[in-house]
Design a protein around this motif. Structure first.
Motif, PDB file in Angstrom:
ATOM      1  N   VAL A 180      41.980  33.008  43.746  1.00 12.95           N
ATOM      2  CA  VAL A 180      42.410  34.299  43.192  1.00 12.95           C
ATOM      3  C   VAL A 180      41.460  34.740  42.083  1.00 12.95           C
ATOM      4  O   VAL A 180      41.062  33.948  41.238  1.00 12.95           O
ATOM      5  CB  VAL A 180      43.851  34.195  42.646  1.00 12.95           C
ATOM      6  N   PHE A 181      41.110  36.033  42.103  1.00 12.63           N
ATOM      7  CA  PHE A 181      40.276  36.602  41.042  1.00 12.63           C
ATOM      8  C   PHE A 181      40.851  37.939  40.593  1.00 12.63           C
ATOM      9  O   PHE A 181      41.564  38.613  41.345  1.00 12.63           O
ATOM     10  CB  PHE A 181      38.820  36.785  41.507  1.00 12.63           C
ATOM     11  N   THR A 182      40.539  38.315  39.356  1.00 18.11           N
ATOM     12  CA  THR A 182      41.001  39.590  38.802  1.00 18.11           C
ATOM     13  C   THR A 182      39.950  40.149  37.858  1.00 18.11           C
ATOM     14  O   THR A 182      39.407  39.430  37.025  1.00 18.11           O
ATOM     15  CB  THR A 182      42.321  39.403  38.010  1.00 18.11           C
ATOM     16  N   PHE A 183      39.674  41.433  38.012  1.00 17.81           N
ATOM     17  CA  PHE A 183      38.868  42.186  37.052  1.00 17.81           C
ATOM     18  C   PHE A 183      39.821  43.150  36.367  1.00 17.81           C
ATOM     19  O   PHE A 183      40.565  43.872  37.037  1.00 17.81           O
ATOM     20  CB  PHE A 183      37.759  42.989  37.748  1.00 17.81           C
ATOM     21  N   SER A 184      39.809  43.179  35.038  1.00 17.20           N
ATOM     22  CA  SER A 184      40.709  44.080  34.321  1.00 17.20           C
ATOM     23  C   SER A 184      39.931  44.952  33.350  1.00 17.20           C
ATOM     24  O   SER A 184      38.742  44.746  33.129  1.00 17.20           O
ATOM     25  CB  SER A 184      41.791  43.283  33.588  1.00 17.20           C
ATOM     26  N   ASN A 185      40.626  45.915  32.772  1.00 20.75           N
ATOM     27  CA  ASN A 185      40.039  46.849  31.811  1.00 20.75           C
ATOM     28  C   ASN A 185      38.856  47.622  32.389  1.00 20.75           C
ATOM     29  O   ASN A 185      37.823  47.766  31.754  1.00 20.75           O
ATOM     30  CB  ASN A 185      39.625  46.134  30.520  1.00 20.75           C
ATOM     31  N   LEU A 186      39.029  48.108  33.621  1.00 21.89           N
ATOM     32  CA  LEU A 186      37.979  48.883  34.292  1.00 21.89           C
ATOM     33  C   LEU A 186      38.262  50.371  34.178  1.00 21.89           C
ATOM     34  O   LEU A 186      39.397  50.803  34.341  1.00 21.89           O
ATOM     35  CB  LEU A 186      37.912  48.505  35.771  1.00 21.89           C
ATOM     36  N   LYS A 187      37.222  51.130  33.942  1.00 25.12           N
ATOM     37  CA  LYS A 187      37.353  52.582  33.939  1.00 25.12           C
ATOM     38  C   LYS A 187      37.519  53.077  35.370  1.00 25.12           C
ATOM     39  O   LYS A 187      37.108  52.414  36.325  1.00 25.12           O
ATOM     40  CB  LYS A 187      36.115  53.225  33.322  1.00 25.12           C
ATOM     41  N   GLU A 188      38.090  54.254  35.502  1.00 30.34           N
ATOM     42  CA  GLU A 188      38.239  54.860  36.821  1.00 30.34           C
ATOM     43  C   GLU A 188      36.863  55.055  37.436  1.00 30.34           C
ATOM     44  O   GLU A 188      35.921  55.484  36.765  1.00 30.34           O
ATOM     45  CB  GLU A 188      38.952  56.207  36.695  1.00 30.34           C
ATOM     46  N   GLY A 189      36.731  54.688  38.709  1.00 29.20           N
ATOM     47  CA  GLY A 189      35.446  54.822  39.379  1.00 29.20           C
ATOM     48  C   GLY A 189      35.414  54.071  40.688  1.00 29.20           C
ATOM     49  O   GLY A 189      36.423  53.572  41.172  1.00 29.20           O
ATOM     50  N   VAL A 190      34.206  53.960  41.255  1.00 37.86           N
ATOM     51  CA  VAL A 190      34.000  53.266  42.519  1.00 37.86           C
ATOM     52  C   VAL A 190      33.079  52.076  42.262  1.00 37.86           C
ATOM     53  O   VAL A 190      32.029  52.218  41.643  1.00 37.86           O
ATOM     54  CB  VAL A 190      33.391  54.218  43.570  1.00 37.86           C
ATOM     55  N   TYR A 191      33.481  50.916  42.788  1.00 36.49           N
ATOM     56  CA  TYR A 191      32.779  49.664  42.526  1.00 36.49           C
ATOM     57  C   TYR A 191      32.440  48.951  43.827  1.00 36.49           C
ATOM     58  O   TYR A 191      33.006  49.247  44.877  1.00 36.49           O
ATOM     59  CB  TYR A 191      33.653  48.733  41.677  1.00 36.49           C
ATOM     60  N   THR A 192      31.526  47.966  43.728  1.00 35.61           N
ATOM     61  CA  THR A 192      31.203  47.073  44.834  1.00 35.61           C
ATOM     62  C   THR A 192      31.540  45.654  44.392  1.00 35.61           C
ATOM     63  O   THR A 192      31.135  45.223  43.313  1.00 35.61           O
ATOM     64  CB  THR A 192      29.704  47.162  45.192  1.00 35.61           C
ATOM     65  N   VAL A 193      32.285  44.938  45.239  1.00 33.66           N
ATOM     66  CA  VAL A 193      32.669  43.553  44.954  1.00 33.66           C
ATOM     67  C   VAL A 193      31.789  42.645  45.809  1.00 33.66           C
ATOM     68  O   VAL A 193      31.693  42.827  47.023  1.00 33.66           O
ATOM     69  CB  VAL A 193      34.157  43.306  45.272  1.00 33.66           C
ATOM     70  N   VAL A 194      31.143  41.663  45.167  1.00 31.27           N
ATOM     71  CA  VAL A 194      30.268  40.722  45.860  1.00 31.27           C
ATOM     72  C   VAL A 194      30.833  39.315  45.675  1.00 31.27           C
ATOM     73  O   VAL A 194      30.999  38.856  44.547  1.00 31.27           O
ATOM     74  CB  VAL A 194      28.820  40.784  45.313  1.00 31.27           C
ATOM     75  N   VAL A 195      31.122  38.655  46.797  1.00 31.40           N
ATOM     76  CA  VAL A 195      31.639  37.288  46.761  1.00 31.40           C
ATOM     77  C   VAL A 195      30.502  36.356  47.154  1.00 31.40           C
ATOM     78  O   VAL A 195      29.949  36.463  48.255  1.00 31.40           O
ATOM     79  CB  VAL A 195      32.825  37.107  47.738  1.00 31.40           C
ATOM     80  N   LYS A 196      30.139  35.446  46.246  1.00 34.23           N
ATOM     81  CA  LYS A 196      29.085  34.464  46.500  1.00 34.23           C
ATOM     82  C   LYS A 196      29.742  33.226  47.103  1.00 34.23           C
ATOM     83  O   LYS A 196      30.592  32.596  46.481  1.00 34.23           O
ATOM     84  CB  LYS A 196      28.366  34.117  45.188  1.00 34.23           C
ATOM     85  N   ALA A 197      29.374  32.898  48.340  1.00 34.53           N
ATOM     86  CA  ALA A 197      30.020  31.816  49.080  1.00 34.53           C
ATOM     87  C   ALA A 197      29.255  30.504  48.960  1.00 34.53           C
ATOM     88  O   ALA A 197      28.040  30.484  48.753  1.00 34.53           O
ATOM     89  CB  ALA A 197      30.145  32.210  50.538  1.00 34.53           C
ATOM     90  N   ASN A 198      30.005  29.415  49.097  1.00 34.81           N
ATOM     91  CA  ASN A 198      29.421  28.080  49.199  1.00 34.81           C
ATOM     92  C   ASN A 198      29.070  27.839  50.663  1.00 34.81           C
ATOM     93  O   ASN A 198      29.760  28.315  51.564  1.00 34.81           O
ATOM     94  CB  ASN A 198      30.425  27.011  48.748  1.00 34.81           C
ATOM     95  N   ALA A 199      27.995  27.050  50.905  1.00 30.37           N
ATOM     96  CA  ALA A 199      27.620  26.700  52.277  1.00 30.37           C
ATOM     97  C   ALA A 199      28.752  25.902  52.904  1.00 30.37           C
ATOM     98  O   ALA A 199      29.415  25.136  52.221  1.00 30.37           O
ATOM     99  CB  ALA A 199      26.331  25.894  52.270  1.00 30.37           C
ATOM    100  N   PRO A 200      29.065  26.103  54.129  1.00 29.19           N
ATOM    101  CA  PRO A 200      28.412  26.858  55.196  1.00 29.19           C
ATOM    102  C   PRO A 200      28.934  28.288  55.342  1.00 29.19           C
ATOM    103  O   PRO A 200      28.651  28.951  56.335  1.00 29.19           O
ATOM    104  CB  PRO A 200      28.771  26.046  56.439  1.00 29.19           C
ATOM    105  N   TYR A 201      29.694  28.798  54.360  1.00 29.29           N
ATOM    106  CA  TYR A 201      30.264  30.143  54.448  1.00 29.29           C
ATOM    107  C   TYR A 201      29.223  31.198  54.067  1.00 29.29           C
ATOM    108  O   TYR A 201      28.245  30.919  53.383  1.00 29.29           O
ATOM    109  CB  TYR A 201      31.501  30.255  53.553  1.00 29.29           C
ATOM    110  N   LYS A 202      29.472  32.431  54.511  1.00 31.88           N
ATOM    111  CA  LYS A 202      28.557  33.540  54.227  1.00 31.88           C
ATOM    112  C   LYS A 202      29.114  34.421  53.118  1.00 31.88           C
ATOM    113  O   LYS A 202      30.325  34.594  53.001  1.00 31.88           O
ATOM    114  CB  LYS A 202      28.355  34.379  55.499  1.00 31.88           C
TER     115      LYS A 202
END
Length: 105
Positions: free
Chosen positions: A59-81
């Motif tokens: 589980v992850f959470t980002f808080s205190n964000l201004k209104e807008g559009v974002y990109t979420v990037v998940v960095k995986a451990n091998a062998p996942y992408k």
């Protein structure tokens, strides 16, 4: 009389300034990564800014964000992408729930 006008003017300016900044409402982004041990980190990208969040049991959470559009990037451990979720919208005072993000091998 002149001092009274200056003091009242300053009082009005400070009052209006404090009211203007109290109306800013912040939102957030949350999600769950499965399998829970598949990711090493989660980042949030907006223009040239990048934020990182801790992952606890997937589980992850980002808080205190201004209104807008974002990109979420998940960095995986091998062998996942790695996973990239684009155009995640955040509205005032609301947390956008991405639900379950399944990483593939």
């Amino acid at each position: 009389m002149k001092k009274l006008c200056v003091v009242l003017s300053l009082l009005i300016v400070f009052t209006l300034g404090s009211i203007a900044f109290t109306n800013i409402k912040l939102g957030g982004i949350a999600g769950k990564i499965t399998p829970t041990d598949a990711a090493s980190g989660v980042s949030l990208v907006a223009a040239t800014d990048t934020l990182k969040a801790q992952i606890s049991q997937g589980v992850f959470t980002f808080s205190n964000l201004k209104e807008g559009v974002y990109t979420v990037v998940v960095k995986a451990n091998a062998p996942y992408k790695d996973a990239v979720i684009e155009r995640v919208a955040v509205k005032d005072s609301a947390t956008t729930d991405l639900g379950e993000i399944k990483l593939v091998q």
